[in-house]
Design a protein around this motif. Structure first.
Motif, mmCIF file in Angstrom:
data_model
loop_
_atom_site.group_PDB
_atom_site.id
_atom_site.type_symbol
_atom_site.label_atom_id
_atom_site.label_comp_id
_atom_site.label_asym_id
_atom_site.label_seq_id
_atom_site.Cartn_x
_atom_site.Cartn_y
_atom_site.Cartn_z
ATOM 1 N N TYR A 170 0.838 -1.187 0.000
ATOM 2 C CA TYR A 170 0.000 0.000 0.000
ATOM 3 C C TYR A 170 0.875 1.238 0.000
ATOM 4 O O TYR A 170 2.064 1.192 0.335
ATOM 5 N N GLN B 232 -3.005 -9.029 -4.515
ATOM 6 C CA GLN B 232 -3.604 -10.222 -5.111
ATOM 7 C C GLN B 232 -4.574 -10.855 -4.121
ATOM 8 O O GLN B 232 -4.350 -10.798 -2.909
ATOM 9 N N HIS C 279 -4.010 3.645 -1.047
ATOM 10 C CA HIS C 279 -4.092 2.785 -2.228
ATOM 11 C C HIS C 279 -3.561 1.397 -1.868
ATOM 12 O O HIS C 279 -2.392 1.241 -1.536
ATOM 13 N N LYS D 62 -2.866 -2.353 -3.251
ATOM 14 C CA LYS D 62 -2.689 -3.062 -4.520
ATOM 15 C C LYS D 62 -2.033 -4.406 -4.236
ATOM 16 O O LYS D 62 -0.982 -4.470 -3.600
ATOM 17 N N ASP E 176 -5.930 -9.963 -9.429
ATOM 18 C CA ASP E 176 -5.539 -8.672 -8.871
ATOM 19 C C ASP E 176 -6.595 -8.092 -7.940
ATOM 20 O O ASP E 176 -7.789 -8.237 -8.167
ATOM 21 N N TYR E 177 -6.120 -7.430 -6.904
ATOM 22 C CA TYR E 177 -6.963 -6.687 -5.975
ATOM 23 C C TYR E 177 -6.429 -5.271 -5.935
ATOM 24 O O TYR E 177 -5.222 -5.057 -5.754
ATOM 25 N N GLU E 178 -7.302 -4.306 -6.137
ATOM 26 C CA GLU E 178 -6.900 -2.910 -6.046
ATOM 27 C C GLU E 178 -8.060 -2.105 -5.490
ATOM 28 O O GLU E 178 -9.186 -2.234 -5.947
ATOM 29 N N GLU E 179 -7.768 -1.308 -4.474
ATOM 30 C CA GLU E 179 -8.812 -0.524 -3.829
ATOM 31 C C GLU E 179 -8.222 0.805 -3.370
ATOM 32 O O GLU E 179 -7.054 0.876 -2.971
#
Length: 170
Positions: free
Chosen positions: A98, A110, A106, A108, A129-132
């Motif tokens: 992060y 998996q 942010h 970012k 992918d994981y992004e938040e």
């Protein structure tokens, strides 16, 4: 027309110089991350959760510049295979790194299994992918609100275990 060797050498040196200034090595150590986030944060409930059809509760763990999150979801509607939804309750896990700029956090990484191993894309629910992005508001020393850019229900998390960052080699 004869070419000068000087022009060739000049172009070669200029190209090498441009490449060396545009590239940088990745650090060989973790970065310290945000000191106020270090530790484990738990979301216990959300307002009016009994009236909601579906909701999720978060458990976040920050260690230096890394994160691990478990998302426990609850649903009164079975929209998938019951072997996955487990009678309306399931948990997904994500890990990654992060960074924070101003009030925006942010994450970012998996999707993974509970043991942090990479999740098989043939399993239940999300993989890959994981992004938040979250807008972060510190409400007290041990209470932080994470307002997601993709969800209208903010995550109000309380600090359950404070840690300090000890950067590790990558």
């Amino acid at each position: 027309m004869q070419k000068h060797p000087f022009a060739f050498y000049f172009l070669f040196i200029a190209l090498i110089g441009a490449l060396s200034f545009s590239c940088k090595f990745n650090p060989n150590m973790q970065t310290p991350g945000e000191s106020y986030l270090q530790g484990e944060w738990q979301q216990d409930s959300i307002p009016k959760q009994k009236q909601l059809v579906t909701y999720s509760l978060y458990h976040l763990k920050f260690s230096c510049d890394s994160f691990f999150v478990s998302i426990s979801s609850f649903s009164k509607v079975n929209t998938g295979a019951d072997s996955c939804m487990n009678s309306g309750h399931w948990t997904e896990y994500c890990r990654g790194t992060y960074d924070q700029k101003n009030d925006t956090l942010h994450l970012k990484g998996q999707f993974c299994n509970a043991d942090m191993s990479l999740k098989d894309d043939k399993g239940c629910f999300r993989s890959g992918d994981y992004e938040e992005f979250f807008k972060v508001s510190k409400k007290a020393d041990s209470l932080v609100q994470f307002a997601s850019t993709t969800n209208i229900i903010p995550v109000n998390a309380r600090l359950i275990k404070k840690t300090t960052c000890t950067p590790k080699p990558l």
